[in-house]
Enzyme design. Structure first.
Site, PDB file in Angstrom:
ATOM      1  N   ARG A   1      -8.532  -0.661   4.362  1.00  0.00           N
ATOM      2  CA  ARG A   1      -7.671   0.396   3.785  1.00  0.00           C
ATOM      3  C   ARG A   1      -6.318  -0.192   3.353  1.00  0.00           C
ATOM      4  O   ARG A   1      -5.699   0.292   2.406  1.00  0.00           O
ATOM      5  CB  ARG A   1      -7.422   1.502   4.813  1.00  0.00           C
ATOM      6  CG  ARG A   1      -8.559   2.440   5.077  1.00  0.00           C
ATOM      7  CD  ARG A   1      -8.094   3.610   5.919  1.00  0.00           C
ATOM      8  NE  ARG A   1      -6.794   4.070   5.490  1.00  0.00           N
ATOM      9  CZ  ARG A   1      -5.764   4.279   6.319  1.00  0.00           C
ATOM     10  NH1 ARG A   1      -5.902   4.073   7.622  1.00  0.00           N
ATOM     11  NH2 ARG A   1      -4.600   4.706   5.852  1.00  0.00           N
TER      12      ARG A   1
ATOM     13  N   CYS B   1      -5.204  12.142  12.387  1.00  0.00           N
ATOM     14  CA  CYS B   1      -5.963  10.904  12.188  1.00  0.00           C
ATOM     15  C   CYS B   1      -5.901  10.115  13.491  1.00  0.00           C
ATOM     16  O   CYS B   1      -5.480  10.622  14.524  1.00  0.00           O
ATOM     17  CB  CYS B   1      -5.374  10.095  11.027  1.00  0.00           C
ATOM     18  SG  CYS B   1      -3.821   9.326  11.461  1.00  0.00           S
TER      19      CYS B   1
ATOM     20  N   ARG C   1      -0.252  14.110  12.738  1.00  0.00           N
ATOM     21  CA  ARG C   1       0.249  14.002  11.353  1.00  0.00           C
ATOM     22  C   ARG C   1       0.561  15.392  10.765  1.00  0.00           C
ATOM     23  O   ARG C   1       0.014  15.814   9.765  1.00  0.00           O
ATOM     24  CB  ARG C   1      -0.753  13.247  10.467  1.00  0.00           C
ATOM     25  CG  ARG C   1      -1.237  11.927  11.004  1.00  0.00           C
ATOM     26  CD  ARG C   1      -0.163  10.892  11.228  1.00  0.00           C
ATOM     27  NE  ARG C   1       0.372  10.314  10.017  1.00  0.00           N
ATOM     28  CZ  ARG C   1      -0.160   9.266   9.394  1.00  0.00           C
ATOM     29  NH1 ARG C   1      -1.277   8.742   9.847  1.00  0.00           N
ATOM     30  NH2 ARG C   1       0.380   8.777   8.311  1.00  0.00           N
ATOM     31  N   PRO C   2       1.402  16.180  11.398  1.00  0.00           N
ATOM     32  CA  PRO C   2       1.744  17.498  10.859  1.00  0.00           C
ATOM     33  C   PRO C   2       2.440  17.372   9.493  1.00  0.00           C
ATOM     34  O   PRO C   2       2.958  16.305   9.157  1.00  0.00           O
ATOM     35  CB  PRO C   2       2.699  18.076  11.902  1.00  0.00           C
ATOM     36  CG  PRO C   2       3.268  16.898  12.593  1.00  0.00           C
ATOM     37  CD  PRO C   2       2.194  15.861  12.606  1.00  0.00           C
TER      38      PRO C   2
ATOM     39  N   ASP D   1       4.529   0.481  12.004  1.00  0.00           N
ATOM     40  CA  ASP D   1       3.309  -0.155  11.492  1.00  0.00           C
ATOM     41  C   ASP D   1       3.154  -1.585  11.987  1.00  0.00           C
ATOM     42  O   ASP D   1       2.061  -2.145  11.913  1.00  0.00           O
ATOM     43  CB  ASP D   1       3.300  -0.143   9.956  1.00  0.00           C
ATOM     44  CG  ASP D   1       3.171   1.270   9.422  1.00  0.00           C
ATOM     45  OD1 ASP D   1       3.424   1.469   8.230  1.00  0.00           O
ATOM     46  OD2 ASP D   1       2.853   2.170  10.215  1.00  0.00           O
TER      47      ASP D   1
ATOM     48  N   ILE E   1       7.466   6.778  17.015  1.00  0.00           N
ATOM     49  CA  ILE E   1       7.160   7.493  15.773  1.00  0.00           C
ATOM     50  C   ILE E   1       5.875   8.301  15.874  1.00  0.00           C
ATOM     51  O   ILE E   1       5.835   9.482  15.555  1.00  0.00           O
ATOM     52  CB  ILE E   1       7.064   6.501  14.578  1.00  0.00           C
ATOM     53  CG1 ILE E   1       8.323   5.643  14.473  1.00  0.00           C
ATOM     54  CG2 ILE E   1       6.775   7.247  13.289  1.00  0.00           C
ATOM     55  CD1 ILE E   1       9.597   6.422  14.156  1.00  0.00           C
TER      56      ILE E   1
ATOM     57  N   LYS F   1       0.853  -1.205   0.000  1.00  0.00           N
ATOM     58  CA  LYS F   1       0.000   0.000   0.000  1.00  0.00           C
ATOM     59  C   LYS F   1       0.883   1.247   0.000  1.00  0.00           C
ATOM     60  O   LYS F   1       0.659   2.180  -0.772  1.00  0.00           O
ATOM     61  CB  LYS F   1      -0.881   0.013   1.232  1.00  0.00           C
ATOM     62  CG  LYS F   1      -1.538   1.365   1.528  1.00  0.00           C
ATOM     63  CD  LYS F   1      -2.425   1.375   2.735  1.00  0.00           C
ATOM     64  CE  LYS F   1      -1.731   1.598   4.026  1.00  0.00           C
ATOM     65  NZ  LYS F   1      -1.423   3.008   4.337  1.00  0.00           N
ATOM     66  N   ASN F   2       1.909   1.261   0.850  1.00  0.00           N
ATOM     67  CA  ASN F   2       2.694   2.479   1.034  1.00  0.00           C
ATOM     68  C   ASN F   2       3.704   2.712  -0.071  1.00  0.00           C
ATOM     69  O   ASN F   2       4.420   3.713  -0.058  1.00  0.00           O
ATOM     70  CB  ASN F   2       3.365   2.471   2.413  1.00  0.00           C
ATOM     71  CG  ASN F   2       2.331   2.587   3.516  1.00  0.00           C
ATOM     72  OD1 ASN F   2       1.168   2.932   3.260  1.00  0.00           O
ATOM     73  ND2 ASN F   2       2.705   2.241   4.725  1.00  0.00           N
TER      74      ASN F   2
ATOM     75  N   ASP G   1       4.601  20.061   8.437  1.00  0.00           N
ATOM     76  CA  ASP G   1       5.540  21.193   8.422  1.00  0.00           C
ATOM     77  C   ASP G   1       6.804  20.886   7.615  1.00  0.00           C
ATOM     78  O   ASP G   1       7.309  21.750   6.886  1.00  0.00           O
ATOM     79  CB  ASP G   1       5.904  21.587   9.854  1.00  0.00           C
ATOM     80  CG  ASP G   1       6.445  20.405  10.653  1.00  0.00           C
ATOM     81  OD1 ASP G   1       5.745  19.369  10.728  1.00  0.00           O
ATOM     82  OD2 ASP G   1       7.584  20.489  11.162  1.00  0.00           O
ATOM     83  N   LEU G   2       7.278  19.645   7.686  1.00  0.00           N
ATOM     84  CA  LEU G   2       8.501  19.289   6.937  1.00  0.00           C
ATOM     85  C   LEU G   2       8.231  19.318   5.429  1.00  0.00           C
ATOM     86  O   LEU G   2       9.060  19.750   4.636  1.00  0.00           O
ATOM     87  CB  LEU G   2       9.011  17.907   7.357  1.00  0.00           C
ATOM     88  CG  LEU G   2       9.375  17.743   8.829  1.00  0.00           C
ATOM     89  CD1 LEU G   2       9.810  16.311   9.116  1.00  0.00           C
ATOM     90  CD2 LEU G   2      10.484  18.729   9.225  1.00  0.00           C
TER      91      LEU G   2
HETATM   92  C1  EPZ Z   1       4.159   6.851   6.291  1.00  0.00           C
HETATM   93  O1  EPZ Z   1       3.385   7.848   6.935  1.00  0.00           O
HETATM   94  C2  EPZ Z   1       3.256   5.640   6.171  1.00  0.00           C
HETATM   95  N1  EPZ Z   1       2.091   5.966   5.344  1.00  0.00           N
HETATM   96  C3  EPZ Z   1       2.791   5.206   7.564  1.00  0.00           C
HETATM   97  O2  EPZ Z   1       2.009   4.019   7.405  1.00  0.00           O
HETATM   98  C4  EPZ Z   1       4.018   4.869   8.400  1.00  0.00           C
HETATM   99  O3  EPZ Z   1       3.621   4.533   9.698  1.00  0.00           O
HETATM  100  C5  EPZ Z   1       4.965   6.082   8.436  1.00  0.00           C
HETATM  101  O4  EPZ Z   1       5.302   6.496   7.085  1.00  0.00           O
HETATM  102  C6  EPZ Z   1       6.257   5.786   9.179  1.00  0.00           C
HETATM  103  O5  EPZ Z   1       6.916   4.723   8.554  1.00  0.00           O
HETATM  104  C7  EPZ Z   1       2.222   5.935   3.995  1.00  0.00           C
HETATM  105  O6  EPZ Z   1       3.293   5.703   3.462  1.00  0.00           O
HETATM  106  C8  EPZ Z   1       0.989   6.207   3.188  1.00  0.00           C
HETATM  107  P1  EPZ Z   1       6.236  10.186   8.498  1.00  0.00           P
HETATM  108  P2  EPZ Z   1       3.948   9.377   7.017  1.00  0.00           P
HETATM  109  O7  EPZ Z   1       6.105  11.444   7.741  1.00  0.00           O
HETATM  110  O8  EPZ Z   1       4.624   9.721   5.756  1.00  0.00           O
HETATM  111  C9  EPZ Z   1       6.287  13.369  12.003  1.00  0.00           C
HETATM  112  C10 EPZ Z   1       0.140   2.612   7.706  1.00  0.00           C
HETATM  113  O9  EPZ Z   1      -0.412   2.070   8.678  1.00  0.00           O
HETATM  114  N2  EPZ Z   1       6.201  14.384  10.956  1.00  0.00           N
HETATM  115  O10 EPZ Z   1       7.473   9.368   8.358  1.00  0.00           O
HETATM  116  O11 EPZ Z   1       2.844  10.254   7.467  1.00  0.00           O
HETATM  117  C11 EPZ Z   1       4.956  12.635  12.166  1.00  0.00           C
HETATM  118  O12 EPZ Z   1       4.087  13.362  13.018  1.00  0.00           O
HETATM  119  C12 EPZ Z   1       0.617   4.046   7.797  1.00  0.00           C
HETATM  120  O13 EPZ Z   1       0.342   2.039   6.598  1.00  0.00           O
HETATM  121  C13 EPZ Z   1       6.322  15.735  11.308  1.00  0.00           C
HETATM  122  O14 EPZ Z   1       6.508  16.083  12.471  1.00  0.00           O
HETATM  123  O15 EPZ Z   1       5.004   9.223   8.182  1.00  0.00           O
HETATM  124  C14 EPZ Z   1       5.351  11.328  12.770  1.00  0.00           C
HETATM  125  O16 EPZ Z   1       5.505  11.489  14.161  1.00  0.00           O
HETATM  126  C15 EPZ Z   1       0.387   4.641   9.180  1.00  0.00           C
HETATM  127  N3  EPZ Z   1       6.234  16.669  10.331  1.00  0.00           N
HETATM  128  C16 EPZ Z   1       6.747  11.069  12.165  1.00  0.00           C
HETATM  129  O17 EPZ Z   1       7.191  12.329  11.628  1.00  0.00           O
HETATM  130  C17 EPZ Z   1       6.033  16.334   9.021  1.00  0.00           C
HETATM  131  O18 EPZ Z   1       5.988  17.255   8.158  1.00  0.00           O
HETATM  132  C18 EPZ Z   1       6.741  10.037  11.040  1.00  0.00           C
HETATM  133  O19 EPZ Z   1       5.939  10.535  10.037  1.00  0.00           O
HETATM  134  C19 EPZ Z   1       5.898  14.965   8.686  1.00  0.00           C
HETATM  135  C20 EPZ Z   1       5.989  14.002   9.660  1.00  0.00           C
END
Ligand code: EPZ
Length: 423
Positions: A399, A116, A121-122, A306, A328, A22-23, A124-125
């Site tokens: 999903r 969610c 899920r910010p 995950d 995470i 999916k990802n 900002d990055l």
């Molecule tokens: C991806 O989410 C995956 N989703 C998630 O899978 C997975 O858990 C996650 O990566 C970590 O591996 C998809 O690929 C569609 P992140 P993503 O940005 O991109 C913080 C599932 O069950 N953060 O690596 O949203 C954030 O809050 C889903 O399949 C910021 O602070 O993950 C989190 O604490 C759930 N600012 C951490 O980083 C930002 O701008 C990791 O988030 C972005 C993220």
């Protein structure tokens, strides 16, 4: 609403083919919008999140056709750069379309995604990186109005956290940027590598994917592309947790052993016997799982967040105490009270540490899925519990897991999908 009825006690035996990731398919579908060409994508799982992404592509004018597990995307006539709120909300990670729309049209209008079930899920990055590439972003009334001032330009971007989504959005924006883009402290997940493989096929030169520094050099042209999506390592851990909870021996076909490197030693420590022959993994578990003293979720190549809930279901029946630190996401223990309804003995300390006192058996209960992986964890826990479990809100599971009940039923689990009584 649909729910699963699961009667525990059946061991799992047999073999199953692992679905596509999916990802991985989600960012690659977004990338298709930026190419203005035709992409043939194989091994695409049938998931509600994938359908949501396809709806977004169609909304902006792409032609999308599904033939079984192959999806064909023709974005040559795409013209829309706005994604309405309804479509944005259908899929949590729709923000990855932002980079692709900017690549293709130099502008984008999307809803700022809310939080969610698992956290705020910010983004900002994502936004600070895109601004550094020349994008003017106005956040007004929950909308993100994005327009490139002159043109999208490459740059040297350091992430203060190896965010998967931010890495992907930068890669997607960099597809058409002027000049090279370098991402430092990039996410290293296998799904990032798969996206890079797709981009390299369609005309972008991406090097370093899978490591912390990724370089993206656009060529200015895009080619028709054919690509096979990698297998889903998290669904692999779902199947592994099923056999660890219920007992038995299963063979999972079309796995990528390397992608499971962070997971395998942890399941072996919990008592699973795991062996490989080429792309087939055999997992067997008989007897009570063993506790794991301290498990920490980390960015890849650490143990994946995950798989945290899925592994907690296993050690909830272990002999001894296990500690699980979720590093995470800030709200990823919503499956804990549901597991405790099944007789588990788990307490959460300061939001991110769970102490799991293993119990000899879990029993069936009426429980609710709160998110995709937590819901999957409850289902596999129920397969190893005594008695009947009713699991509600299984739309979360749909999903990310294709035909969840069909797959586990084929392995011997007593599980069926029913329409909730009275609806
Ligand atoms: C991806 O989410 C995956 N989703 C998630 O899978 C997975 O858990 C996650 O990566 C970590 O591996 C998809 O690929 C569609 P992140 P993503 O940005 O991109 C913080 C599932 O069950 N953060 O690596 O949203 C954030 O809050 C889903 O399949 C910021 O602070 O993950 C989190 O604490 C759930 N600012 C951490 O980083 C930002 O701008 C990791 O988030 C972005 C993220």
């Amino acid at each position: 609403m649909e729910e699963f009825i699961i009667n525990g006690g059946n061991r799992l035996y047999g073999s199953v083919k692992l679905q596509g990731a999916k990802n991985s398919i989600l960012p690659i579908l977004a990338a298709c919008a930026a190419t203005g060409s035709v992409s043939l994508l194989h091994n695409c799982p049938k998931l509600s999140d994938v359908e949501a992404a396809i709806n977004i592509l169609r909304h902006i004018g792409c032609k999308v056709e599904r033939r079984g597990h192959t999806v064909i995307v023709d974005s040559s006539n795409a013209s829309g750069y706005e994604i309405p709120d309804g479509l944005m909300r259908e899929m949590r990670s729709s923000i990855i379309f932002l980079g692709a729309l900017l690549s293709r049209f130099g502008k984008a209008r999307v809803t700022a995604p809310g939080g969610c079930e698992i956290g705020l899920r910010p983004i900002d990055l994502h936004l600070s990186a895109l601004r550094s590439m020349g994008v003017n972003i106005a956040e007004t009334g929950g909308m993100l109005e994005c327009v490139c001032n002159a043109s999208l330009h490459g740059g040297h971007i350091t992430l203060n956290f190896p965010s998967v989504g931010a890495t992907e959005n930068i890669m997607l924006a960099a597809m058409s940027a002027k000049g090279e883009t370098v991402i430092v402290n990039a996410a290293r997940e296998p799904e990032i590598v798969d996206l890079a493989d797709y981009l390299n096929k369609c005309g972008v030169t991406v090097t370093g994917a899978g490591q912390s520094i990724i370089r993206i050099e656009p060529s200015g042209r895009f080619f028709a592309t054919e690509h096979r999506i990698i297998p889903d390592r998290i669904v692999a851990s779902t199947l592994m947790s099923g056999v660890a909870c219920a007992g038995g021996r299963i063979c999972i076909k079309e796995v990528e052993k390397e992608h499971l490197a962070p997971i395998i030693p942890i399941y072996e420590a919990a008592g699973c016997k795991i062996s490989f022959s080429e792309r087939e993994m055999t997992v067997e578990s008989f007897g009570r799982p063993r506790r794991v003293r301290h498990l920490r979720t980390m960015p890849y190549p650490g143990f994946p967040t995950d798989s945290q809930a899925l592994f907690m279901a296993v050690v909830s029946k272990a002999s001894g105490t296990s500690v699980i630190s979720e590093n995470i996401f800030e709200n990823r223990f919503r499956h804990v009270p549901e597991l405790n309804k099944m007789g588990a003995d788990i307490r959460v300390e300061n939001c991110c540490v769970a102490v799991v006192e293993g119990v000899r058996n879990l029993h069936g209960a009426n429980v609710t899925a709160c998110d995709l992986r937590g819901g999957s964890a409850l289902a596999v826990a129920a397969m190893g519990a005594e008695g009947q479990t009713v699991l509600e809100n299984i739309y979360h599971i749909d999903r990310g897991c294709e035909s969840f009940e069909t797959v586990f039923e084929s392995l011997g689990a007593d599980i069926r999908r029913v329409q909730r009584a009275g609806e």
